[in-house]
Design a protein around this motif. Structure first.
Motif, PDB file in Angstrom:
ATOM      1  N   UNK A 141      12.722  -1.516   9.770  1.00  0.00           N
ATOM      2  CA  UNK A 141      11.662  -0.960   9.538  1.00  0.00           C
ATOM      3  C   UNK A 141      12.096   0.341   8.606  1.00  0.00           C
ATOM      4  N   UNK A 142      11.417   0.868   7.523  1.00  0.00           N
ATOM      5  CA  UNK A 142      11.762   2.041   6.783  1.00  0.00           C
ATOM      6  C   UNK A 142      10.462   2.789   6.736  1.00  0.00           C
ATOM      7  N   UNK A 143      10.427   4.086   7.473  1.00  0.00           N
ATOM      8  CA  UNK A 143       9.185   4.774   7.348  1.00  0.00           C
ATOM      9  C   UNK A 143       9.417   5.899   6.209  1.00  0.00           C
ATOM     10  N   UNK A 144       8.456   5.850   5.193  1.00  0.00           N
ATOM     11  CA  UNK A 144       8.483   7.180   4.278  1.00  0.00           C
ATOM     12  C   UNK A 144       7.355   7.887   4.448  1.00  0.00           C
ATOM     13  N   UNK A 145       7.830   9.206   4.637  1.00  0.00           N
ATOM     14  CA  UNK A 145       6.877  10.401   4.931  1.00  0.00           C
ATOM     15  C   UNK A 145       6.998  11.392   3.969  1.00  0.00           C
ATOM     16  N   UNK A 199       0.677  -1.422   0.011  1.00  0.00           N
ATOM     17  CA  UNK A 199      -0.016   0.038   0.039  1.00  0.00           C
ATOM     18  C   UNK A 199       1.007   1.368   0.021  1.00  0.00           C
ATOM     19  N   UNK A 200       2.323   1.175   0.013  1.00  0.00           N
ATOM     20  CA  UNK A 200       2.978   2.289  -0.019  1.00  0.00           C
ATOM     21  C   UNK A 200       2.676   3.049  -1.300  1.00  0.00           C
ATOM     22  N   UNK A 233       2.630   6.170  -4.263  1.00  0.00           N
ATOM     23  CA  UNK A 233       3.350   7.277  -4.841  1.00  0.00           C
ATOM     24  C   UNK A 233       2.475   8.038  -5.729  1.00  0.00           C
ATOM     25  N   UNK A 234       2.458   9.440  -5.189  1.00  0.00           N
ATOM     26  CA  UNK A 234       1.637  10.305  -6.231  1.00  0.00           C
ATOM     27  C   UNK A 234       2.631  11.153  -7.100  1.00  0.00           C
ATOM     28  N   UNK A 235       2.297  11.170  -8.349  1.00  0.00           N
ATOM     29  CA  UNK A 235       2.966  12.131  -9.310  1.00  0.00           C
ATOM     30  C   UNK A 235       2.986  13.682  -8.939  1.00  0.00           C
ATOM     31  N   UNK A 236       3.970  14.195  -8.682  1.00  0.00           N
ATOM     32  CA  UNK A 236       4.049  15.639  -8.587  1.00  0.00           C
ATOM     33  C   UNK A 236       5.112  16.534  -9.382  1.00  0.00           C
ATOM     34  N   UNK A 237       4.608  16.627 -10.852  1.00  0.00           N
ATOM     35  CA  UNK A 237       5.543  17.141 -11.721  1.00  0.00           C
ATOM     36  C   UNK A 237       6.597  16.024 -12.204  1.00  0.00           C
ATOM     37  N   UNK A 238       7.996  16.190 -11.920  1.00  0.00           N
ATOM     38  CA  UNK A 238       8.868  15.192 -12.491  1.00  0.00           C
ATOM     39  C   UNK A 238       9.268  14.386 -11.317  1.00  0.00           C
ATOM     40  N   UNK A 239       8.400  14.401 -10.305  1.00  0.00           N
ATOM     41  CA  UNK A 239       8.914  13.725  -9.042  1.00  0.00           C
ATOM     42  C   UNK A 239       7.519  12.768  -8.723  1.00  0.00           C
ATOM     43  N   UNK A 240       7.935  11.738  -7.893  1.00  0.00           N
ATOM     44  CA  UNK A 240       6.829  11.017  -7.150  1.00  0.00           C
ATOM     45  C   UNK A 240       6.887  11.312  -5.659  1.00  0.00           C
ATOM     46  N   UNK A 241       5.960  11.659  -4.978  1.00  0.00           N
ATOM     47  CA  UNK A 241       5.817  11.849  -3.434  1.00  0.00           C
ATOM     48  C   UNK A 241       5.346  10.614  -2.655  1.00  0.00           C
ATOM     49  N   UNK A 242       5.955   9.780  -1.976  1.00  0.00           N
ATOM     50  CA  UNK A 242       5.868   8.467  -1.453  1.00  0.00           C
ATOM     51  C   UNK A 242       5.610   8.494   0.192  1.00  0.00           C
ATOM     52  N   UNK A 243       4.551   7.975   0.235  1.00  0.00           N
ATOM     53  CA  UNK A 243       4.295   7.839   1.907  1.00  0.00           C
ATOM     54  C   UNK A 243       3.815   6.366   2.018  1.00  0.00           C
ATOM     55  N   UNK A 244       4.493   6.050   3.280  1.00  0.00           N
ATOM     56  CA  UNK A 244       4.066   4.535   3.720  1.00  0.00           C
ATOM     57  C   UNK A 244       5.060   3.932   4.522  1.00  0.00           C
ATOM     58  N   UNK A 245       5.380   2.657   4.645  1.00  0.00           N
ATOM     59  CA  UNK A 245       6.414   1.999   5.439  1.00  0.00           C
ATOM     60  C   UNK A 245       6.681   0.423   4.924  1.00  0.00           C
TER      61      UNK A 245
END
Lengths: 377, 287
Positions: free
Chosen positions: A208-212, A136-137, A139-151
């Protein structure tokens, strides 16, 4: 049916053996297992030495038989295994080599081969283990980047990694296998938090790796958007194919050490113990032959090892646990002493029937994909 | 290194399977299970096909093939539940007149038992004190001997090949049944409990295959001992699990499954069982 190698392969073996005889004595002793920076430095240094000697690319850029000889000889000589280079050499690297663009290959492969950068794996999640495709982590597109949230969880070497091969959901509305993408994430990106996890063996071998809100360039995506599941399957079949060659050689050495210890301690008159070790010798000899069979098949059929790796993985992971249970038998009361040899190995062997696909998942793969039984639940 | 079968080896296996399907199908097997008599016509057919002369050099009138080919042929024999003292007769080829051609049937003491003694023309070595037993396998008449006979490593290897054939066959039978037998409105093979039994059958058979084929290539004592242990396990445990997958049908005389299990037991007892192989492999660890 032929088990002999070509003259070229045998020449390769002789050259490698001669080189190992000079390279290993000057290698510094293994550092304290808790000292992660020192472990990283040693593992990278060994990879650098291999690279300088012309052996750096063997894990994926050689014929399967040459790779078999490489793994056989390095393990037999007591050389370090891949260690912190595991994901780079055996997962992320082969994936980038197979699926990446020229630019991506130029950017990421040389530092892996030269022993400069460490990769870790961000696949499993707290809610997505055996059922990896449910990850479920986001990734949303924001221009030429992905913005990633999850763990992510069970990430080995996260503390010392430069890069993470990350599976993210890029289309939450697509069927679950079709909305996943494969990204290379720099571990020093803002929003990445690593929390070590202590294993039952007492050490912090994974994290564990948290992505915020982690921003990852779209250019770091390997393969097409939403094609990450297929890209990942290439990687996982590498893991199940040839990744355990060195370990089988090592297990056969441990078995000889157990026999020597049993003789030393006067346990060799115990027919039950002796025959148990004899049967394990058969088991690991057969696993070695099965490895040769799979490698020969890969050599004949080209590159990527297939589901036959599941047969090996199933048999091997249980054999490894049997081996260290036999070690406990040899040790007697010493099996309860963490300072005895093999006791920590016995503890870590418990992960083998779980990691990289549990035995239950492997049996389902064998039943449905090799035997053609109907898909069940 | 090309461990896989060559084209010639694949063709040999195919031809053997075809011959046995033609000459020893279900009808012949059922007839054989009725009494302890050996089908002499079949034996001659096998002899004509070169079955017993496989490893005999060409200059001695043999086929001149190696152990890998012999192992493939005996794997097929095991798979088909082929009856008779096959290994004893093959080993006698070139020594006992008529053995190679299938005219003479040769029985041999192997460990504590002799198979097919009454039906044989020649018995090796001396089996004067052999006592008939009521054999658990309806397709293999058995005698017991008082002193264990010397164990022939080639016989061990060929037995392992037969066991491999059984292991592969019972895996196929289990999978066939799991695909077609329906309960709770679906094939039982859709249930993981059954799937995992079948997966275990394949894993054991394929591990045994690697061990048996490697032993045929190297001819090394340790490889043969390992092949024996792995193949016995794959055949015996495989037949047991196959029986389990078949449920009540597996417990009937009508079903083929019990014949595989009983034959696997008989073969696992050859050479006095697996203990010697375990001891040899233990000793090899300290060599």
């Amino acid at each position: 049916m032929d088990l002999s190698h070509t003259p070229e392969d045998e020449e390769f073996r002789a050259r490698l053996r001669a080189w190992l005889a000079t390279a290993l004595p000057v290698l510094p002793p293994p550092p304290d297992p808790a000292d992660w920076p020192a472990r990283r430095a040693r593992d990278l240094g060994w990879q650098r030495a291999l690279y300088d000697a012309g052996y750096g690319e063997l894990h994926w850029d050689a014929s399967p038989t040459t790779r078999l000889i490489f793994l056989e000889e390095t393990e037999a000589a007591g050389a370090p295994y891949v260690g912190a280079n595991f994901v780079g050499l055996l997962h992320a690297g082969p994936t980038i080599a197979a699926e990446g663009t020229d630019g991506q290959r130029r950017r990421w492969l040389p530092p892996i081969l030269r022993g400069e950068e460490v990769w870790c794996q961000g696949f499993s999640e707290p809610g997505a283990g055996s059922d990896l495709a449910s990850l479920r982590t986001r990734a949303r597109r924001d221009g030429d980047h992905y913005v990633v949230d999850g763990s992510k969880i069970w990430t080995s070497h996260a503390e010392v990694a430069d890069w993470c091969e990350l599976l993210v959901r890029t289309d939450p509305d697509a069927p679950r296998h079709r909305g996943i993408s494969w990204l290379a994430m720099p571990m020093d990106a803002p929003g990445v938090t690593v929390r070590p996890l202590r294993t039952l063996a007492g050490s912090a071998e994974f994290a564990e790796v948290f992505l915020d809100g982690v921003r990852i360039p779209v250019a770091n995506r390997v393969g097409a958007e939403n094609d990450g599941w297929r890209v990942t399957m290439v990687t996982l079949s590498f893991e199940r194919g040839t990744a355990f060659v060195g370990e089988v050689v090592a297990c056969r050495r441990v078995l000889r050490e157990l026999a020597a210890a049993a003789r030393r301690d006067g346990r060799w008159d115990d027919a039950v113990l002796r025959r148990r070790l004899g049967r394990l010798n058969a088991e690991f000899l057969a696993l070695w032959r099965l490895t040769q069979w799979n490698v020969s098949e890969a050599a004949a059929g080209g590159g990527v090892p297939g589901v036959g790796g599941s047969v090996f993985k199933l048999r091997y992971s249980h054999a490894r646990q049997d081996l260290y249970d036999a070690a406990a038998d040899v040790l007697g009361p010493g099996a309860l002493d963490l300072d005895s040899p093999w006791v920590l190995d016995r503890l870590s062997s418990l992960s083998y029937t779980i990691a990289a696909g549990t035995s239950q998942i492997q049996r389902t793969i064998v039943a449905e994909r090799m035997l053609g039984l109907p898909r069940g639940r | 290194m090309r461990f896989q079968l060559t084209e010639d080896q694949t063709a040999l296996r195919r031809a053997t399977r075809d011959l046995l399907e033609r000459r020893f199908g279900e009808r012949e097997r059922r007839a054989a299970a009725g009494g302890g008599s050996l089908d002499r016509a079949l034996w001659r057919t096998l002899g004509d096909a070169g079955f017993f002369a496989l490893c005999l050099p060409e200059r001695d009138g043999g086929v001149g093939l190696g152990f890998p080919e012999a192992v493939l042929v005996f794997e097929e024999a095991g798979r088909a539940l082929l009856t008779g003292p096959l290994i004893a007769t093959l080993r006698a080829a070139g020594e006992v007149p008529g053995a190679a051609s299938g005219e003479t049937v040769v029985a041999a003491a192997d460990g504590w038992t002799v198979e097919w003694l009454a039906a044989a023309d020649v018995a090796r070595p001396d089996t004067a004190d052999a006592v008939a037993v009521r054999s658990v396998d309806p397709l293999t008449p058995l005698h017991r001997v008082a002193r264990a006979a010397r164990v022939d490593p080639v016989a061990v290897l060929l037995t392992a090949a037969e066991q491999l054939g059984t292991a592969v066959r019972v895996c196929e039978l289990a999978v066939q049944h799991a695909r077609t037998r329906e309960q709770f409105g679906r094939p039982i093979g859709a249930f993981q409990a059954v799937q995992h039994l079948c997966a275990g059958l394949l894993v054991r058979a394929e591990t045994a295959r690697a061990a048996v084929y490697a032993a045929a290539v190297t001819g090394a004592r340790t490889d043969i001992a390992a092949a024996r242990l792995l193949a016995d396990e794959a055949a015996v445990d495989g037949a047991r699990d196959c029986l389990q997958v078949h449920g009540g049908m597996g417990f009937t005389w009508e079903s083929e499954v019990h014949l595989h299990l009983k034959r696997a037991w008989v073969r696992a007892g050859r050479g006095g069982g697996g203990a010697a192989a375990e001891e040899a492999l233990a000793a090899a660890l300290t060599a």
